[in-house]
Every structure is written in structure tokens, then in C-alpha cells.
Design an enzyme around this catalytic site. Sequence first.
Site, PDB file in Angstrom:
ATOM      1  N   GLY A   8       0.813  -1.211   0.000  1.00 24.35           N
ATOM      2  CA  GLY A   8       0.000   0.000   0.000  1.00 24.35           C
ATOM      3  C   GLY A   8       0.845   1.258   0.000  1.00 24.35           C
ATOM      4  O   GLY A   8       0.471   2.268   0.614  1.00 24.35           O
ATOM      5  N   ALA A   9       1.966   1.226  -0.703  1.00 23.08           N
ATOM      6  CA  ALA A   9       2.913   2.337  -0.670  1.00 23.08           C
ATOM      7  C   ALA A   9       2.663   3.362  -1.765  1.00 23.08           C
ATOM      8  O   ALA A   9       3.492   4.239  -1.994  1.00 23.08           O
ATOM      9  CB  ALA A   9       4.341   1.801  -0.783  1.00 23.08           C
ATOM     10  N   TYR A 147     -14.444  -2.848   9.746  1.00 28.75           N
ATOM     11  CA  TYR A 147     -13.075  -2.339   9.807  1.00 28.75           C
ATOM     12  C   TYR A 147     -12.440  -2.701  11.153  1.00 28.75           C
ATOM     13  O   TYR A 147     -11.301  -3.176  11.208  1.00 28.75           O
ATOM     14  CB  TYR A 147     -13.073  -0.823   9.613  1.00 28.75           C
ATOM     15  CG  TYR A 147     -11.717  -0.188   9.782  1.00 28.75           C
ATOM     16  CD1 TYR A 147     -10.724  -0.350   8.823  1.00 28.75           C
ATOM     17  CD2 TYR A 147     -11.430   0.600  10.900  1.00 28.75           C
ATOM     18  CE1 TYR A 147      -9.477   0.243   8.976  1.00 28.75           C
ATOM     19  CE2 TYR A 147     -10.194   1.201  11.062  1.00 28.75           C
ATOM     20  CZ  TYR A 147      -9.218   1.022  10.092  1.00 28.75           C
ATOM     21  OH  TYR A 147      -7.979   1.599  10.253  1.00 28.75           O
TER      22      TYR A 147
END
Length: 266
Positions: A8-9, A147
Amino acid sequence: MTTYLVTGAGGGLGAITARELAARGDRVVLAVRDPARVTPPPGDTEVRRLDLADLASVREFAAGWSGDLDVLINNAGVMAVPYAKTADGFETHMAVNHFGPFLLTNLLLPHLTGRIVTVASGLSRLGKIQLDDLNWAHRRYSPVRAYGQSKLANLLFTQELQRRLTEAGRDVRAVAAHPGVARTGLDRHFGRVSAALVKTLYPVIAQKKAEYGALPILFAATEDVPGGAYVGPGDRSGGRPRLERQRPDHELARELWEVSARLTRR
């Protein structure tokens, strides 16, 4: 030179984490869903494709890894998204935030030499692990609680991973971290699902730089913290991160691991 893999960079805390690690002179691999849309930071960096919502993509990525990996940072995640299922039949939060990182970590373990950092959340306290319904097939769906469940799963995963590493005699540490309230694009769905949360959190978000949220992740990845630790922010102004207290549930962590291994066909 230390080799880091940051999932997720492509934006948010992952991009900041990758940038800061590269600035130290380390090698950084940025794992993102769409490499064409990502410009890597200066330094010894590389962008590779990885879609954590797709277990086939996870397996392909892991199969293509060669050589040692010092630090894996499981950063990628989704937050409070509408209900949907992935191609593997998983609820989106559990797929991206837990099942994908769970499989990726296990497949890369033979290459790992240093530590695994998994990014959790303070909202894990809103989560409840329902082992027979992790994918919300039989419960009324709540984006915030979904979440929270996935972030609680991150903490339990770290606990059980550290136990297994210790039992195997591996000199690899499993650590969790959370950014506190950070100003990133991850929270863009909150306005649809919880006006109360928006009213409470957004004044805080507006005052906090995203760079401060990355500090606990960087601390967990680079400082001498014990295996099983949970690193949180020092304060809202970029203070030194600190270790958070935990209440380990080793039995639930073991059971979640076993269910996760079965569902991901690990």
C-alpha cells in the site's frame, strides 16, 4: 543495506513510510495495486504489483520474490467501505486488511530475516471476531465494525505469529503499530456511515500531519522493539512513539490463525 517491502505504498502512510526508509539509504520495494500510477521516491526503490484483495495476486507476488527480505511492512488497508465481496468470496475489509497480509506473510516467511510490522488501528477496540462469520454473511453489516474486526485480526495475527516464530526458534520479530488519528485518504468513506465519528474525529484529523501517523510504523520497523510489541503515537504533534498496553487473547489468536489458514488455503 536493509531491504524493506511496504504494501500500500502508493499513497498515504505507506508512501510516507517508503519515502523515509529510502531517504535512509535502504532498499525499498513498494507493493501497489497499480504500478503505472505510482512514482517511486528517490533512492534504491522499486515498484511491484500486488493486489491484496486477490489471493492469486498475492501468490504470484510471493512466487516472484527472490533473496532475503529484512522487513515486511503490512500497511495496505481499506477503511469503512460499503459491503462487497472479493473474487475469493471474502468481505472487503477482511480480504485486504487481514487475509491478504496473512497469506503474504506466510508465503514470504522463508525469505524474512528481520521483522514483520502489521499496521493496526485504535479502532480495533470496536471490533469483535466472530469466527463462524468473519465475512459478514449472517450479521447486519456495519462498515465501521467490519473495519474494527479486521484491525483486531491484525493484532491477533501478530500475537500468534510471534508465538509461532518463537516456537520455531526463528530470530524474526512480529510487531504491530497504529498511527493514531492520521490525515490520509483512508477515511473518505466515514461521512457516509457515521456522522458521530466524523464530528468527533475530523477536528483532530485536521490538526494532525500525515507524517506524524507514519512515525509509529517507522519506529516499529527500525527501532529495537520486542517481538509482539504494539507501537502507538506519542502525541498528535510528532512525539516519540511508545509501546501500548495489550490484553493478549492467545486462544482466540490461535483459532483465528487456523480459520485464516483454511480460508486462504495456506
